[in-house]
Design a protein around this motif. Sequence first.
Motif, short mmCIF file in Angstrom:
data_model
loop_
_atom_site.label_atom_id
_atom_site.label_comp_id
_atom_site.label_asym_id
_atom_site.label_seq_id
_atom_site.Cartn_x
_atom_site.Cartn_y
_atom_site.Cartn_z
N ARG A 121 0.81 -1.21 0.00
CA ARG A 121 0.00 0.00 0.00
C ARG A 121 0.85 1.28 0.00
NH1 ARG A 121 -5.05 0.18 1.33
NH2 ARG A 121 -4.73 1.76 2.93
N THR A 139 -0.55 4.71 -1.36
CA THR A 139 -1.45 5.59 -0.60
C THR A 139 -0.72 6.86 -0.18
OG1 THR A 139 -0.91 4.41 1.44
CG2 THR A 139 -2.92 3.74 0.31
N HIS A 177 2.74 7.61 -1.81
CA HIS A 177 3.78 7.97 -2.79
C HIS A 177 3.24 7.97 -4.20
CE1 HIS A 177 7.17 7.93 0.00
NE2 HIS A 177 6.65 6.84 0.55
N LEU A 199 1.31 12.39 -0.33
CA LEU A 199 1.59 12.46 1.11
C LEU A 199 3.03 12.08 1.45
CD1 LEU A 199 -1.75 10.97 2.44
CD2 LEU A 199 -1.01 13.35 2.49
N GLY A 200 3.79 11.69 0.45
CA GLY A 200 5.21 11.40 0.64
C GLY A 200 5.94 11.82 -0.62
N LEU A 228 8.48 9.09 -6.02
CA LEU A 228 9.54 8.06 -6.09
C LEU A 228 9.92 7.69 -7.53
CD1 LEU A 228 8.39 5.62 -3.21
CD2 LEU A 228 9.99 7.55 -3.08
N VAL A 281 13.60 7.61 -7.64
CA VAL A 281 14.23 7.52 -6.32
C VAL A 281 15.55 6.75 -6.36
CG1 VAL A 281 13.04 5.43 -5.47
CG2 VAL A 281 13.74 7.21 -3.87
N ARG A 313 18.54 9.09 -6.43
CA ARG A 313 19.02 9.88 -5.30
C ARG A 313 19.36 9.04 -4.09
NH1 ARG A 313 13.59 11.57 -6.00
NH2 ARG A 313 12.50 10.74 -4.17
N ASP A 368 15.35 3.81 4.63
CA ASP A 368 14.08 4.53 4.46
C ASP A 368 12.91 3.66 4.90
OD1 ASP A 368 15.27 6.80 3.40
OD2 ASP A 368 15.08 6.12 1.32
N TRP A 408 8.79 17.30 5.25
CA TRP A 408 7.87 16.22 5.60
C TRP A 408 7.49 16.22 7.08
CZ3 TRP A 408 5.57 14.77 1.52
CH2 TRP A 408 6.25 14.83 0.30
N ILE A 454 0.69 17.17 7.12
CA ILE A 454 2.03 17.56 6.69
C ILE A 454 1.99 19.03 6.28
CG2 ILE A 454 3.70 17.25 4.82
CD1 ILE A 454 3.26 14.27 5.07
N THR A 479 5.64 10.54 8.86
CA THR A 479 4.31 9.93 8.85
C THR A 479 4.38 8.52 8.25
OG1 THR A 479 3.94 11.01 6.74
CG2 THR A 479 3.03 12.09 8.68
N MET A 480 5.54 8.17 7.70
CA MET A 480 5.68 6.83 7.13
C MET A 480 5.92 5.83 8.26
SD MET A 480 8.14 5.52 4.12
CE MET A 480 8.92 3.93 4.12
N PRO A 481 5.14 4.73 8.26
CA PRO A 481 5.37 3.73 9.32
C PRO A 481 6.67 2.98 9.05
CG PRO A 481 3.74 2.93 7.73
CD PRO A 481 4.08 4.35 7.33
N TYR A 501 8.64 -0.37 8.46
CA TYR A 501 8.24 -1.68 7.99
C TYR A 501 9.10 -2.79 8.59
CZ TYR A 501 5.03 0.62 4.90
OH TYR A 501 3.99 1.37 4.44
C1 HEC Z 1 1.50 7.13 5.52
C2 HEC Z 1 2.24 7.54 4.37
C3 HEC Z 1 3.35 6.65 3.84
C4 HEC Z 1 3.30 5.30 3.50
C5 HEC Z 1 2.13 4.34 3.63
C6 HEC Z 1 4.59 4.98 2.94
N1 HEC Z 1 5.41 6.07 2.95
FE1 HEC Z 1 7.32 6.16 2.29
N2 HEC Z 1 7.48 8.09 2.96
C7 HEC Z 1 6.44 8.84 3.51
C8 HEC Z 1 6.95 10.15 3.88
C9 HEC Z 1 6.15 11.29 4.49
C10 HEC Z 1 8.33 10.16 3.56
C11 HEC Z 1 9.32 11.33 3.76
C12 HEC Z 1 9.79 11.39 5.17
C13 HEC Z 1 10.77 10.30 5.47
O1 HEC Z 1 11.91 10.40 5.04
O2 HEC Z 1 10.36 9.32 6.13
C14 HEC Z 1 8.62 8.85 2.98
C15 HEC Z 1 9.86 8.46 2.49
C16 HEC Z 1 10.09 7.32 1.73
C17 HEC Z 1 11.30 7.04 1.02
C18 HEC Z 1 12.51 7.97 0.91
C19 HEC Z 1 12.28 8.83 -0.31
C20 HEC Z 1 13.29 9.90 -0.53
O3 HEC Z 1 13.20 10.56 -1.56
O4 HEC Z 1 14.13 10.13 0.35
C21 HEC Z 1 11.13 5.83 0.39
C22 HEC Z 1 12.11 5.12 -0.50
C23 HEC Z 1 9.81 5.35 0.75
N3 HEC Z 1 9.21 6.28 1.56
C24 HEC Z 1 9.27 4.15 0.30
C25 HEC Z 1 8.04 3.66 0.74
C26 HEC Z 1 7.55 2.34 0.41
C27 HEC Z 1 8.28 1.32 -0.48
C28 HEC Z 1 6.35 2.19 1.04
C29 HEC Z 1 5.44 0.97 1.08
C30 HEC Z 1 6.04 -0.24 1.63
C31 HEC Z 1 6.09 3.45 1.72
N4 HEC Z 1 7.13 4.30 1.52
C32 HEC Z 1 4.94 3.72 2.45
C33 HEC Z 1 5.15 8.42 3.66
C34 HEC Z 1 4.69 7.12 3.49
#
Ligand code: HEC
Length: 270
Positions: free
Chosen positions: A143, A146, A148, A157-158, A161, A164, A167, A176, A188, A204, A240-242, A244
């Motif tokens: 997911r 939702t 990205h 909300l993120g 990518l 990505v 970078r 990450d 963020w 945000i 706000t990213m959980p 994993y």
């Molecule tokens: C609830 C929202 C949310 C979800 C769901 C989420 N992300 Fe994120 N993600 C963010 C936010 C906000 C950031 C920027 C802040 C940070 O660095 O954590 C981020 C940052 C990232 C980055 C770093 C990007 C960069 O340019 O530096 C990556 C890679 C990434 N996410 C991958 C994922 C992947 C793969 C998933 C699914 C498994 C995922 N994210 C799920 C919100 C989310």
Amino acid sequence: MFRLQGISASRVALIVSVFWIGSSANLTAQGGDNPHTSLEDVETGQRLFQIHCSRCHGIDAEGDDGPSLRRGRFRRAQSDAGLFRVISDGIADTGMPPIFRRRTDESVWQVVAYLRSINQRPEDISLPGDVEAGRSLYTGAGRCATCHMISGVGSLLGPDLTFVGERRSPDELRADLLEPDHEVAPRWWSVRVTYIDGRTIEGIRMNEDTYSYRLIDADENLWSIAKRDLRESQRIETSTMPSYDDELTVSEVDNLVAYLFSLRTRESAP
Ligand code: HEC
Ligand code: HEC
């Protein structure tokens, strides 16, 4: 170390060898690979870099007024020969000058060797994960869309990518996913505001000035909020990213990293 009129012996040896080999051999870059890639070449290249390039690109090439030269690939050059050209000729109409006037082909190649030593080409990096499995996890159970966007599909909300893999290194991508709260860019950060009547909104921070906030909440609603209507506001500097870390298996993380790292411009994709 003994010194000759203030110049160290190794410097003299360096200068002599650069002139000697450079003037006797015609090594001009015409498509070929770098003929000077020994460990000594890399070390000489690093020394030349520190003397001639570090004032703009930083002492370890991590970037300053000029761009970082540690990003795994170069915008202006694909091959060793391309790098040779950029370094010997500079880049017209930018702040990138040609290397010093008395350069030899050998010394330029040594700088190329140094730059290669601190950058592995993406196509030379082999990763344990599976790109296609990572792609299905991203769009399916993960997911990720939702929050990205990739190539215009998803949400804001993120970070976007789409490129990505350009970078972020594989290690950074892994971090990450596992430690999203590590070094969250201010872009963020979130804000939780409480109105005078007790209502709260969290989102945000898209924008902030003296009088107002613009926030985007988890449902992607945009809010314009006048600060004078608020009882309090609280800045949240975590992501706000959980994480994993507990959600995904080791091989699922590998697959996602392989997929994310493959997201680069078409010219460098396999
Ligand atoms: C609830 C929202 C949310 C979800 C769901 C989420 N992300 Fe994120 N993600 C963010 C936010 C906000 C950031 C920027 C802040 C940070 O660095 O954590 C981020 C940052 C990232 C980055 C770093 C990007 C960069 O340019 O530096 C990556 C890679 C990434 N996410 C991958 C994922 C992947 C793969 C998933 C699914 C498994 C995922 N994210 C799920 C919100 C989310
Ligand atoms: C006066 C500042 C300055 C000096 C000195 C300088 N550079 Fe640069 N360099 C720049 C700037 C600015 C750019 C970005 C040009 C652009 O692409 O717009 C650049 C770009 C580059 C690029 C292209 C990066 C890419 O992503 O393609 C390489 C490679 C490079 N420089 C290597 C070197 C080396 C090696 C030296 C020393 C021999 C050096 N530079 C000296 C300012 C400088």
